[in-house]
Design an enzyme around this catalytic site. Structure first.
Site, PDB file in Angstrom:
ATOM      1  N   ILE A  15      40.180  41.228  36.301  1.00  0.00           N
ATOM      2  CA  ILE A  15      39.631  40.552  37.484  1.00  0.00           C
ATOM      3  C   ILE A  15      38.101  40.537  37.398  1.00  0.00           C
ATOM      4  O   ILE A  15      37.452  39.515  37.621  1.00  0.00           O
ATOM      5  CB  ILE A  15      40.124  41.232  38.789  1.00  0.00           C
ATOM      6  CG1 ILE A  15      41.640  41.056  38.927  1.00  0.00           C
ATOM      7  CG2 ILE A  15      39.398  40.658  40.009  1.00  0.00           C
ATOM      8  CD1 ILE A  15      42.269  41.758  40.135  1.00  0.00           C
ATOM      9  N   TYR A 171      46.154  54.620  48.534  1.00  0.00           N
ATOM     10  CA  TYR A 171      45.602  53.352  48.038  1.00  0.00           C
ATOM     11  C   TYR A 171      45.363  52.396  49.211  1.00  0.00           C
ATOM     12  O   TYR A 171      44.311  51.750  49.317  1.00  0.00           O
ATOM     13  CB  TYR A 171      46.593  52.754  47.035  1.00  0.00           C
ATOM     14  CG  TYR A 171      46.171  51.470  46.372  1.00  0.00           C
ATOM     15  CD1 TYR A 171      45.227  51.464  45.344  1.00  0.00           C
ATOM     16  CD2 TYR A 171      46.753  50.247  46.731  1.00  0.00           C
ATOM     17  CE1 TYR A 171      44.861  50.279  44.710  1.00  0.00           C
ATOM     18  CE2 TYR A 171      46.397  49.067  46.101  1.00  0.00           C
ATOM     19  CZ  TYR A 171      45.453  49.088  45.092  1.00  0.00           C
ATOM     20  OH  TYR A 171      45.096  47.913  44.469  1.00  0.00           O
ATOM     21  N   LYS A 175      41.797  50.902  50.527  1.00  0.00           N
ATOM     22  CA  LYS A 175      41.496  49.470  50.564  1.00  0.00           C
ATOM     23  C   LYS A 175      41.095  49.029  51.973  1.00  0.00           C
ATOM     24  O   LYS A 175      40.252  48.160  52.144  1.00  0.00           O
ATOM     25  CB  LYS A 175      42.687  48.661  50.044  1.00  0.00           C
ATOM     26  CG  LYS A 175      42.990  48.931  48.563  1.00  0.00           C
ATOM     27  CD  LYS A 175      41.781  48.651  47.689  1.00  0.00           C
ATOM     28  CE  LYS A 175      42.064  48.785  46.208  1.00  0.00           C
ATOM     29  NZ  LYS A 175      40.902  48.451  45.369  1.00  0.00           N
ATOM     30  N   ILE A 204      48.234  40.365  40.836  1.00  0.00           N
ATOM     31  CA  ILE A 204      47.514  39.601  39.815  1.00  0.00           C
ATOM     32  C   ILE A 204      47.869  40.234  38.475  1.00  0.00           C
ATOM     33  O   ILE A 204      47.744  41.463  38.325  1.00  0.00           O
ATOM     34  CB  ILE A 204      45.982  39.711  40.035  1.00  0.00           C
ATOM     35  CG1 ILE A 204      45.582  39.290  41.468  1.00  0.00           C
ATOM     36  CG2 ILE A 204      45.219  38.915  38.984  1.00  0.00           C
ATOM     37  CD1 ILE A 204      45.828  37.850  41.834  1.00  0.00           C
ATOM     38  N   THR A 206      47.470  41.918  35.412  1.00  0.00           N
ATOM     39  CA  THR A 206      46.416  42.653  34.696  1.00  0.00           C
ATOM     40  C   THR A 206      47.071  43.948  34.204  1.00  0.00           C
ATOM     41  O   THR A 206      48.178  44.286  34.657  1.00  0.00           O
ATOM     42  CB  THR A 206      45.255  43.057  35.629  1.00  0.00           C
ATOM     43  OG1 THR A 206      45.739  44.058  36.541  1.00  0.00           O
ATOM     44  CG2 THR A 206      44.672  41.900  36.419  1.00  0.00           C
TER      45      THR A 206
HETATM   46  N1  LIG Z   1      46.003  43.562  39.594  1.00  0.00           N
HETATM   47  C1  LIG Z   1      46.445  43.499  40.828  1.00  0.00           C
HETATM   48  O1  LIG Z   1      47.589  43.102  41.104  1.00  0.00           O
HETATM   49  C2  LIG Z   1      45.551  43.905  41.954  1.00  0.00           C
HETATM   50  C3  LIG Z   1      45.954  43.589  43.253  1.00  0.00           C
HETATM   51  C4  LIG Z   1      45.135  43.942  44.303  1.00  0.00           C
HETATM   52  C5  LIG Z   1      43.956  44.625  44.066  1.00  0.00           C
HETATM   53  N2  LIG Z   1      43.596  44.941  42.786  1.00  0.00           N
HETATM   54  C6  LIG Z   1      42.339  45.663  42.611  1.00  0.00           C
HETATM   55  O2  LIG Z   1      41.515  44.993  41.682  1.00  0.00           O
HETATM   56  C7  LIG Z   1      40.617  45.921  41.073  1.00  0.00           C
HETATM   57  C8  LIG Z   1      40.600  45.645  39.575  1.00  0.00           C
HETATM   58  O3  LIG Z   1      41.880  45.850  39.069  1.00  0.00           O
HETATM   59  P1  LIG Z   1      42.487  45.106  37.793  1.00  0.00           P
HETATM   60  O4  LIG Z   1      43.859  44.669  38.161  1.00  0.00           O
HETATM   61  O5  LIG Z   1      41.503  44.137  37.225  1.00  0.00           O
HETATM   62  O6  LIG Z   1      42.665  46.374  36.862  1.00  0.00           O
HETATM   63  P2  LIG Z   1      42.301  46.738  35.378  1.00  0.00           P
HETATM   64  O7  LIG Z   1      43.151  47.922  35.051  1.00  0.00           O
HETATM   65  O8  LIG Z   1      42.345  45.529  34.499  1.00  0.00           O
HETATM   66  O9  LIG Z   1      40.769  47.213  35.532  1.00  0.00           O
HETATM   67  C9  LIG Z   1      40.353  48.329  36.276  1.00  0.00           C
HETATM   68  C10 LIG Z   1      39.260  49.027  35.489  1.00  0.00           C
HETATM   69  O10 LIG Z   1      38.712  50.054  36.313  1.00  0.00           O
HETATM   70  C11 LIG Z   1      38.368  51.126  35.464  1.00  0.00           C
HETATM   71  N3  LIG Z   1      38.213  52.365  36.202  1.00  0.00           N
HETATM   72  C12 LIG Z   1      39.177  53.180  36.683  1.00  0.00           C
HETATM   73  N4  LIG Z   1      38.626  54.263  37.271  1.00  0.00           N
HETATM   74  C13 LIG Z   1      37.278  54.122  37.154  1.00  0.00           C
HETATM   75  C14 LIG Z   1      36.159  54.913  37.555  1.00  0.00           C
HETATM   76  N5  LIG Z   1      36.309  56.113  38.163  1.00  0.00           N
HETATM   77  N6  LIG Z   1      34.917  54.469  37.268  1.00  0.00           N
HETATM   78  C15 LIG Z   1      34.741  53.299  36.619  1.00  0.00           C
HETATM   79  N7  LIG Z   1      35.759  52.521  36.199  1.00  0.00           N
HETATM   80  C16 LIG Z   1      37.020  52.918  36.480  1.00  0.00           C
HETATM   81  C17 LIG Z   1      39.517  51.180  34.477  1.00  0.00           C
HETATM   82  O11 LIG Z   1      39.164  51.931  33.302  1.00  0.00           O
HETATM   83  C18 LIG Z   1      39.751  49.704  34.209  1.00  0.00           C
HETATM   84  O12 LIG Z   1      39.015  49.249  33.081  1.00  0.00           O
HETATM   85  C19 LIG Z   1      41.082  47.313  41.500  1.00  0.00           C
HETATM   86  O13 LIG Z   1      40.267  47.775  42.556  1.00  0.00           O
HETATM   87  C20 LIG Z   1      42.494  47.052  42.045  1.00  0.00           C
HETATM   88  O14 LIG Z   1      42.857  47.977  43.035  1.00  0.00           O
HETATM   89  C21 LIG Z   1      44.364  44.590  41.729  1.00  0.00           C
END
Ligand SMILES: NC(=O)c1ccc[n+]([C@@H]2O[C@H](COP(=O)([O-])OP(=O)(O)OC[C@H]3O[C@@H](n4cnc5c(N)ncnc54)[C@H](O)[C@@H]3O)[C@@H](O)[C@H]2O)c1
Length: 278
Positions: A15, A171, A175, A204, A206
Site C-alpha cells: 500500500i 487492532y 485503528k 487489500i 498484500t
Molecule cells: N492489506 C489489507 O487488507 C489492509 C486492510 C486495512 C488496513 N491495512 C493497513 O495498511 C497498512 C499497510 O499494510 P500492508 O497491507 O501494505 O502490509 P505490508 O505487510 O505489505 O506492509 C507493512 C509493512 O510495515 C512494516 N512494519 C511492521 N512493523 C513495523 C514497525 N514497528 N516499524 C516500521 N515498519 C513496520 C512491515 O515490515 C511491512 O514491510 C497497515 O497499517 C495495515 O494495518 C491493510
C-alpha cells in the site's frame, strides 16, 4: 547538494509503495521499515522505475527511531509529504505489539512530523475498516484516544490487558485511535498550513492480508470479500487512487478526516449479508 521536497514513507509494504509511486515523483523518498530488507527491496523497485528513493531502518514503535527517520529526510530538504503505511495485523503480532506499533507509533509519527511538516505539506496514514466494525466508544473514550499526550496513551484504562479481548480487538481500537489522532493532529498541522487524513481500506491483497487469509480468521476474511458489494478484495493501487485525491490540490479542503475504501464491506456488515448473526 540540491535540496528537494521530501516524502517520508513509513512501511515498505504494497500500500505504501503504491501511494509513493502515485505521489512521490520528483521528490526524495525516504522509505523506513523495521525490516531493512523490505525497505531496500521497495527502494530498488522504485529506483528502477525512476524514483529517487532511499531505504532506512525505522521502528514505528520507537520515538528516537522516528526522529532519526525524519532527520534523515531533512538532510535532503523540506518534509512535504508523509505516507504512513507501516503496521502489524491481528494474525502477525501480540496485543502489546499491535498497541505499541499501530496505536502508539502512529500517534508519535503524526506528532513528530507535525512539528516539521512544511506549509502546503500533506500526510496520509493508513487506518482500517476493521476499526468501524467495533462498537461505538463513548464520547469521552474517543476524546481520550484523540488528545491524550502520546507518552500517556498506552496507560489509558481502556487499553489495559483486562479490557482488550484479543489481537483483533487491539487492532480495531488501534485503528479507531488512528482516526481520532488524525482529527486532533489536523488542527495542529493546519497551523503550519498542512493537511493530514487517513484512509481505511478493506481487504487489500498484500503480504499482510495474505497472512490474515492463512491465519485463524482466514474464512472470515474470505467470506468478507465474497459477500461485500464489490465481491472481491481490493488492490493497493485502488487505495492510491484515494490517496491521490486526498494528497493532491483537489483535496485542498479535506483534512482531519477518514476515507473508507472497502468495496462496501462495512455497509454489508451493518445492513447486508455480512451482518453478524445475533
Ligand atoms: N492489506 C489489507 O487488507 C489492509 C486492510 C486495512 C488496513 N491495512 C493497513 O495498511 C497498512 C499497510 O499494510 P500492508 O497491507 O501494505 O502490509 P505490508 O505487510 O505489505 O506492509 C507493512 C509493512 O510495515 C512494516 N512494519 C511492521 N512493523 C513495523 C514497525 N514497528 N516499524 C516500521 N515498519 C513496520 C512491515 O515490515 C511491512 O514491510 C497497515 O497499517 C495495515 O494495518 C491493510
Amino acid at each position: 547538494m540540491n535540496r528537494k521536497n521530501v516524502m517520508l514513507l513509513s512501511g515498505a509494504g504494497q500500500i505504501g509503495m503504491a501511494i509513493a509511486r502515485r505521489m512521490g515523483y520528483g521528490m526524495k523518498i525516504i522509505i523506513g521499515d523495521i525490516k531493512i530488507e523490505n525497505a531496500e527491496k521497495i527502494s530498488k523497485i522504485m529506483k528502477d522505475a525512476g524514483y529517487d528513493a532511499e531505504a532506512a531502518e525505522m521502528d514505528l514503535s520507537d520515538r528516537n527511531s522516528i526522529k532519526s527517520f525524519i532527520a534523515k529526510g531533512q538532510n535532503y530538504g523540506d518534509i512535504k509529504m508523509l505516507v504512513n503505511a507501516a503496521g502489524v495485523s491481528p494474525s502477525q503480532a501480540s496485543v502489546q505489539t499491535i498497541l505499541k506499533v499501530d496505536l502508539y507509533g502512529t500517534a508519535v509519527l503524526l506528532e513528530e512530523v507535525g512539528k516539521v511538516i512544511c506549509s502546503g505539506g500533506v500526510g496520509i496514514t493508513i487506518s482500517s475498516q476493521s476499526g468501524k466494525r467495533m462498537p461505538q466508544l463513548t464520547a469521552q473514550e474517543d476524546a481520550m484516544l484523540a488528545c491524550t499526550p502520546t507518552e500517556e496513551l498506552l496507560s489509558l484504562k481502556l487499553l489495559q490487558p483486562e479490557n482488550i479481548k484479543d489481537t483483533l480487538h487491539a487492532y480495531q481500537i488501534a485503528k479507531r485511535c488512528n482516526e481520532k489522532r488524525v482529527m486532533a493532529e489536523a488542527v495542529k498541522w493546519g497551523n503550519r498550513g498542512a493537511r493530514i487524513n487517513s484512509i481505511s481500506p478493506g481487504i487489500i491483497v498484500t503480504p499482510l492480508a495474505i497472512d490474515e487469509f492463512n491465519g485463524s480468521r482466514g474464512d472470515f476474511y474470505k467470506n468478507m470479500f465474497a459477500k461485500c458489494p464489490a465481491r472481491r478484495p481490493g488492490t493497493a493501487d485502488e487505495v492510491a487512487n484515494v490517496a491521490e485525491l486526498l494528497m493532491s490540490d483537489k483535496g485542498a479542503f479535506i483534512t482531519g478526516t477518514d476515507f473508507m475504501c472497502d468495496g462496501g464491506a462495512t455497509a454489508s456488515y451493518f445492513y447486508g449479508p455480512l451482518k453478524p448473526q445475533q
